[in-house]
Design a protein around this motif. Structure first.
Motif, PDB file in Angstrom:
ATOM      1  N   TRP A   1     -78.527 -66.020  38.267  1.00  0.00           N
ATOM      2  CA  TRP A   1     -78.395 -65.013  39.318  1.00  0.00           C
ATOM      3  C   TRP A   1     -79.604 -65.005  40.270  1.00  0.00           C
ATOM      4  O   TRP A   1     -79.729 -64.093  41.093  1.00  0.00           O
ATOM      5  N   THR A   2     -80.489 -65.993  40.200  1.00  0.00           N
ATOM      6  CA  THR A   2     -81.744 -65.933  40.954  1.00  0.00           C
ATOM      7  C   THR A   2     -81.507 -65.692  42.439  1.00  0.00           C
ATOM      8  O   THR A   2     -82.251 -64.977  43.103  1.00  0.00           O
ATOM      9  N   ASN A   3     -80.427 -66.248  42.990  1.00  0.00           N
ATOM     10  CA  ASN A   3     -80.071 -66.062  44.405  1.00  0.00           C
ATOM     11  C   ASN A   3     -81.188 -66.566  45.311  1.00  0.00           C
ATOM     12  O   ASN A   3     -82.068 -65.825  45.737  1.00  0.00           O
ATOM     13  N   ARG A   4     -81.114 -67.847  45.607  1.00  0.00           N
ATOM     14  CA  ARG A   4     -82.145 -68.486  46.407  1.00  0.00           C
ATOM     15  C   ARG A   4     -81.931 -68.325  47.911  1.00  0.00           C
ATOM     16  O   ARG A   4     -82.536 -69.023  48.713  1.00  0.00           O
ATOM     17  N   GLY A   5     -81.028 -67.411  48.287  1.00  0.00           N
ATOM     18  CA  GLY A   5     -80.902 -67.039  49.691  1.00  0.00           C
ATOM     19  C   GLY A   5     -80.034 -67.946  50.516  1.00  0.00           C
ATOM     20  O   GLY A   5     -80.013 -67.840  51.743  1.00  0.00           O
ATOM     21  N   SER A   6     -79.350 -68.855  49.883  1.00  0.00           N
ATOM     22  CA  SER A   6     -78.403 -69.697  50.608  1.00  0.00           C
ATOM     23  C   SER A   6     -77.146 -69.808  49.768  1.00  0.00           C
ATOM     24  O   SER A   6     -77.206 -69.773  48.542  1.00  0.00           O
TER      25      SER A   6
ATOM     26  N   ILE B   1     -73.200 -68.592  48.517  1.00  0.00           N
ATOM     27  CA  ILE B   1     -72.331 -67.430  48.320  1.00  0.00           C
ATOM     28  C   ILE B   1     -72.885 -66.564  47.199  1.00  0.00           C
ATOM     29  O   ILE B   1     -73.305 -67.068  46.149  1.00  0.00           O
ATOM     30  N   THR B   2     -72.873 -65.238  47.403  1.00  0.00           N
ATOM     31  CA  THR B   2     -73.447 -64.321  46.434  1.00  0.00           C
ATOM     32  C   THR B   2     -72.410 -63.324  45.945  1.00  0.00           C
ATOM     33  O   THR B   2     -71.324 -63.194  46.506  1.00  0.00           O
ATOM     34  N   GLY B   3     -72.782 -62.594  44.899  1.00  0.00           N
ATOM     35  CA  GLY B   3     -71.922 -61.558  44.336  1.00  0.00           C
ATOM     36  C   GLY B   3     -72.619 -60.903  43.168  1.00  0.00           C
ATOM     37  O   GLY B   3     -73.742 -61.278  42.795  1.00  0.00           O
ATOM     38  N   LEU B   4     -71.934 -59.928  42.545  1.00  0.00           N
ATOM     39  CA  LEU B   4     -72.536 -59.143  41.467  1.00  0.00           C
ATOM     40  C   LEU B   4     -71.782 -59.235  40.148  1.00  0.00           C
ATOM     41  O   LEU B   4     -72.246 -58.702  39.141  1.00  0.00           O
ATOM     42  N   SER B   5     -70.602 -59.870  40.140  1.00  0.00           N
ATOM     43  CA  SER B   5     -69.868 -60.007  38.874  1.00  0.00           C
ATOM     44  C   SER B   5     -69.009 -61.262  38.924  1.00  0.00           C
ATOM     45  O   SER B   5     -68.654 -61.750  40.008  1.00  0.00           O
TER      46      SER B   5
ATOM     47  N   VAL C   1     -75.671 -68.715  41.463  1.00  0.00           N
ATOM     48  CA  VAL C   1     -75.231 -67.796  42.516  1.00  0.00           C
ATOM     49  C   VAL C   1     -76.231 -67.849  43.660  1.00  0.00           C
ATOM     50  O   VAL C   1     -77.442 -67.869  43.449  1.00  0.00           O
ATOM     51  N   GLY C   2     -75.716 -67.880  44.890  1.00  0.00           N
ATOM     52  CA  GLY C   2     -76.600 -67.892  46.052  1.00  0.00           C
ATOM     53  C   GLY C   2     -77.298 -69.218  46.260  1.00  0.00           C
ATOM     54  O   GLY C   2     -78.444 -69.259  46.725  1.00  0.00           O
ATOM     55  N   GLU C   3     -76.635 -70.301  45.927  1.00  0.00           N
ATOM     56  CA  GLU C   3     -77.184 -71.643  46.138  1.00  0.00           C
ATOM     57  C   GLU C   3     -76.176 -72.490  46.908  1.00  0.00           C
ATOM     58  O   GLU C   3     -74.966 -72.355  46.709  1.00  0.00           O
ATOM     59  N   SER C   4     -76.664 -73.350  47.749  1.00  0.00           N
ATOM     60  CA  SER C   4     -75.801 -74.219  48.536  1.00  0.00           C
ATOM     61  C   SER C   4     -75.591 -75.550  47.823  1.00  0.00           C
ATOM     62  O   SER C   4     -76.496 -76.044  47.147  1.00  0.00           O
TER      63      SER C   4
ATOM     64  N   ASP D   1     -76.325 -81.000  36.984  1.00  0.00           N
ATOM     65  CA  ASP D   1     -75.585 -80.264  35.960  1.00  0.00           C
ATOM     66  C   ASP D   1     -75.405 -78.793  36.311  1.00  0.00           C
ATOM     67  O   ASP D   1     -75.098 -77.973  35.449  1.00  0.00           O
ATOM     68  N   LYS D   2     -75.584 -78.442  37.591  1.00  0.00           N
ATOM     69  CA  LYS D   2     -75.517 -77.034  37.989  1.00  0.00           C
ATOM     70  C   LYS D   2     -74.512 -76.854  39.130  1.00  0.00           C
ATOM     71  O   LYS D   2     -74.749 -77.289  40.262  1.00  0.00           O
ATOM     72  N   MET D   3     -73.403 -76.211  38.794  1.00  0.00           N
ATOM     73  CA  MET D   3     -72.388 -75.928  39.803  1.00  0.00           C
ATOM     74  C   MET D   3     -72.772 -74.707  40.622  1.00  0.00           C
ATOM     75  O   MET D   3     -73.490 -73.818  40.140  1.00  0.00           O
ATOM     76  N   VAL D   4     -72.290 -74.653  41.853  1.00  0.00           N
ATOM     77  CA  VAL D   4     -72.512 -73.488  42.713  1.00  0.00           C
ATOM     78  C   VAL D   4     -71.168 -72.997  43.240  1.00  0.00           C
ATOM     79  O   VAL D   4     -70.189 -73.745  43.292  1.00  0.00           O
ATOM     80  N   PHE D   5     -71.149 -71.749  43.595  1.00  0.00           N
ATOM     81  CA  PHE D   5     -69.910 -71.167  44.093  1.00  0.00           C
ATOM     82  C   PHE D   5     -69.665 -71.580  45.535  1.00  0.00           C
ATOM     83  O   PHE D   5     -70.579 -71.603  46.370  1.00  0.00           O
ATOM     84  N   THR D   6     -68.421 -71.928  45.812  1.00  0.00           N
ATOM     85  CA  THR D   6     -67.997 -72.247  47.169  1.00  0.00           C
ATOM     86  C   THR D   6     -66.933 -71.258  47.597  1.00  0.00           C
ATOM     87  O   THR D   6     -66.405 -70.490  46.788  1.00  0.00           O
ATOM     88  N   GLU D   7     -66.633 -71.267  48.878  1.00  0.00           N
ATOM     89  CA  GLU D   7     -65.645 -70.335  49.399  1.00  0.00           C
ATOM     90  C   GLU D   7     -64.274 -70.612  48.773  1.00  0.00           C
ATOM     91  O   GLU D   7     -64.008 -71.693  48.252  1.00  0.00           O
TER      92      GLU D   7
END
Length: 592
Positions: free
Chosen positions: A39-44, A46-50, A124-127, A157-163
């Motif tokens: 959840w670090t959210n590196r500022g780039s 997509i973000t969210g809380l759950s 979360v919050g990574e491009s 080995d780290k997936m990120v959320f996409t639209e």
């Protein structure tokens, strides 16, 4: 489509971390997935809380769900147990608020091979800096399909959320096609590539595919089931597939090929989303899909389109040959009538509630193709009518169905087709009796209206000729029989009578018996009616009904009065082959 997005409409979990067990869907127990999210959210990105983590088996049946709310600014883990071993589809949906509230902001999909345990990591919050497709390679036969998923990665080995729906798909090499959701179908032998492109960044990832030859095998009986569950009968489609699996133990004698549509967005129980083709495999009735998924056709298939039925027929005959063929049309039915579903739930043949379309009776012959079936069976209401049977008389040797509206559970496929499996060399006529015996043998149907019959189509021209002669006599005496014909109509066995829908279906034989009794003063009518009864007795080779459907003899007919018939039905009726071959519609146009 094999992925199941946007399930939030049907889940409302207001807990910090919940692990929900559903039917194990063949998981067999054991197997643990360690899902970690950063959840670090590196500022780039997509973000969210759950997040909702769904784990599906290889046939896309939900096994487990975990809900993760943000409780830290760093790494958080959910341990999901009892997911079984083998390939599992893991889908994670990201939401703007806690407890899956707010809006869905992102998603990720991946295939995971779980032995005793497996781990995956998301951020979360990574491009994304790269795109990977899973599986990375696959081999499957011509006409079979495989589902591929794409995900963005910020690290290997780290997936990120996409639209949502953020990838487009392409197939290269001329050996496969691919849907907009990543379901690839082999069309020719050879090697090729399936490629996913992330629409926002242009990043691409691919999977290597090898398409192997399709091995055709002959069976004594191939049974096609056109299973349109995109409506309020969806739950019974799952019951019926379970029944097929219990009786499918000898494919050399009996083989089921099913084209099956389900639609979760309609709000009815489902096991998947979209339209699929299955080769039914033997297993006990266990409330899950144990059969072989041959093709995933995606979510854009209209099962109410006659061309869709025809495509299924041609495909199944080509790749699953049989000495003899049955086709079962499974859905709601409305006899010969064409009726728009406004308001619901009025019915049409093979009604697709997603598209609002259905197959009209006059389209059936073309939809079923040029090669006759040994049996066409209607697992649908009110379809055992003269108008319907005559329409497809060149498409089948026998037509099986119900004059009544049968229970939603429909045919007991295990009981009926045990006869085909165990005595496959018996005559088609004798085996068609299994439908009659099967429906009458269901204990739970004792308080329902049950009729079932088998019609030999070679006898339908004689029955049509006899009905034509009866129509001629009724027309000739129309001015003198008004009150008596009204009495006959009111006292003849009827099926789902509906003034609102102009539905006035009557049993043919009972109609003639009542006509002969009431119009005894008109010998020409009495003689014509008796001839119809004799012709019907020759055409209906098997018939059965219970005490709730007395005076049923196996085939019904429209017996509207002119004011009802001319108001809505005459134009459609004129399109039927039966109307062309007889003067029955001319009679209905003037019937008192």
């Amino acid at each position: 489509m094999m992925k199941l997005p946007k399930l939030a409409r049907r889940f409302a979990f207001l807990v910090l971390l919940a692990v929900l067990a559903s039917c194990n869907s063949g998981a067999g127990g054991g197997g643990t997935l360690y899902y970690q999210t950063d959840w670090t959210n590196r500022g780039s990105g997509i973000t969210g809380l759950s997040q909702r983590v769904n784990v599906f088996d290889s046939s896309e049946k939900l096994i487990k769900t975990a809900i993760v709310n943000q409780d830290t600014g760093g790494l958080q883990q959910a341990t999901i147990t009892e997911v079984g071993s083998g390939m599992r589809h893991v889908r994670v949906d990201l939401f703007s608020g806690r407890d899956l509230q707010g809006v869905q902001t992102g998603e990720l999909d991946v295939w995971v091979d779980i032995g005793r345990e497996a781990s995956i990591l998301s951020g979360v919050g990574e491009s994304p800096t790269q795109v990977k497709v899973t599986p990375a390679a696959a081999t499957f036969p011509v006409q079979h399909s495989r589902q591929f998923y794409a995900a963005g990665y910020s690290l290997p080995d780290k997936m990120v959320f996409t639209e949502i729906d953020g990838f487009t798909w392409e197939a290269f090499g001329g050996v496969a096609t691919v849907t907009e959701d990543g379901a690839a179908t082999g069309i020719a032998e050879g090697s090729g590539t399936i490629r996913a492109t992330h629409t926002d960044t242009g990043l691409q990832g691919g999977a290597a595919i090898t398409i192997s030859p399709f091995q055709t095998e002959q069976s004594k009986w191939t049974v096609l089931v056109y299973l349109n569950g995109a409506n309020d009968l969806s739950q019974f489609s799952m019951l019926n597939v379970d029944q097929m699996e219990t009786v499918a133990g000898n494919p050399a004698n009996l083989r089921f090929i099913v084209q099956w549509k389900q639609a979760p967005d309609l709000g009815f129980p489902t096991w998947f989303d979209g339209t699929r083709r299955y080769l039914i495999k033997n297993n006990v009735a266990d409330g899950q899909i144990d059969s072989e998924l041959i093709q995933d056709m995606g979510t854009g298939v209209d099962m109410g389109d006659p061309d869709t039925l025809n495509d299924f027929v041609q495909w199944a005959r080509t790749y699953y040959p049989g000495d003899r063929f049955v086709i079962v049309i499974w859905n709601h039915g409305n006899g010969w009538l064409n009726r728009d579903r406004v308001p619901p739930p009025t019915r049409g043949v093979s009604y697709d509630d997603q598209t609002g379309n259905y197959i009209r009776t006059h389209q059936l012959s073309q939809a079923l193709g040029n090669d006759p079936f040994d049996i066409v069976a209607w697992d649908a209401s009110l379809m055992q009518m003269m108008e319907v049977a005559y329409e497809i008389k060149d498409n089948a040797l026998y037509v099986v169905g119900s004059e009544e509206s049968p229970p939603g559970e429909g045919y007991p496929y295990d009981t009926i087709f045990a006869k085909f499996r165990d005595t496959p060399d018996d005559t088609t006529k004798n085996l068609s009796k299994a439908f009659v015996d099967g429906m009458l043998g269901v204990g739970g149907y004792v308080n329902r209206k049950i009729t079932q019959s088998s019609i030999e189509t070679a006898q339908l021209d004689s029955l049509a000729s006899a009905l034509d002669n009866l129509a001629v006599e009724l027309i000739a005496n129309q001015a003198s029989i008004g009150a008596d014909i009204a009495w006959v109509r009111d006292n003849t066995k009827s099926y789902s009578e509906s003034q609102a829908m102009n539905r006035h279906f009557r049993d043919v034989v009972d109609l003639c018996l009542k006509t002969e009794s009431r119009l005894a003063a008109f010998p020409s009518i009495v003689s014509a009616a008796a001839a119809v009864r004799a012709a019907a007795a020759a055409a209906v080779v098997w018939e059965g009904h219970n005490n709730n459907s007395l005076n049923s003899y196996g085939v019904s007919i429209d017996f509207s009065k002119a004011s009802d018939f001319n108001l809505n039905n005459s134009t459609d009726y004129a399109l039927l082959r039966f109307a062309t071959a007889t003067q029955w519609n001319e009679w209905l146009q003037i019937a008192p």
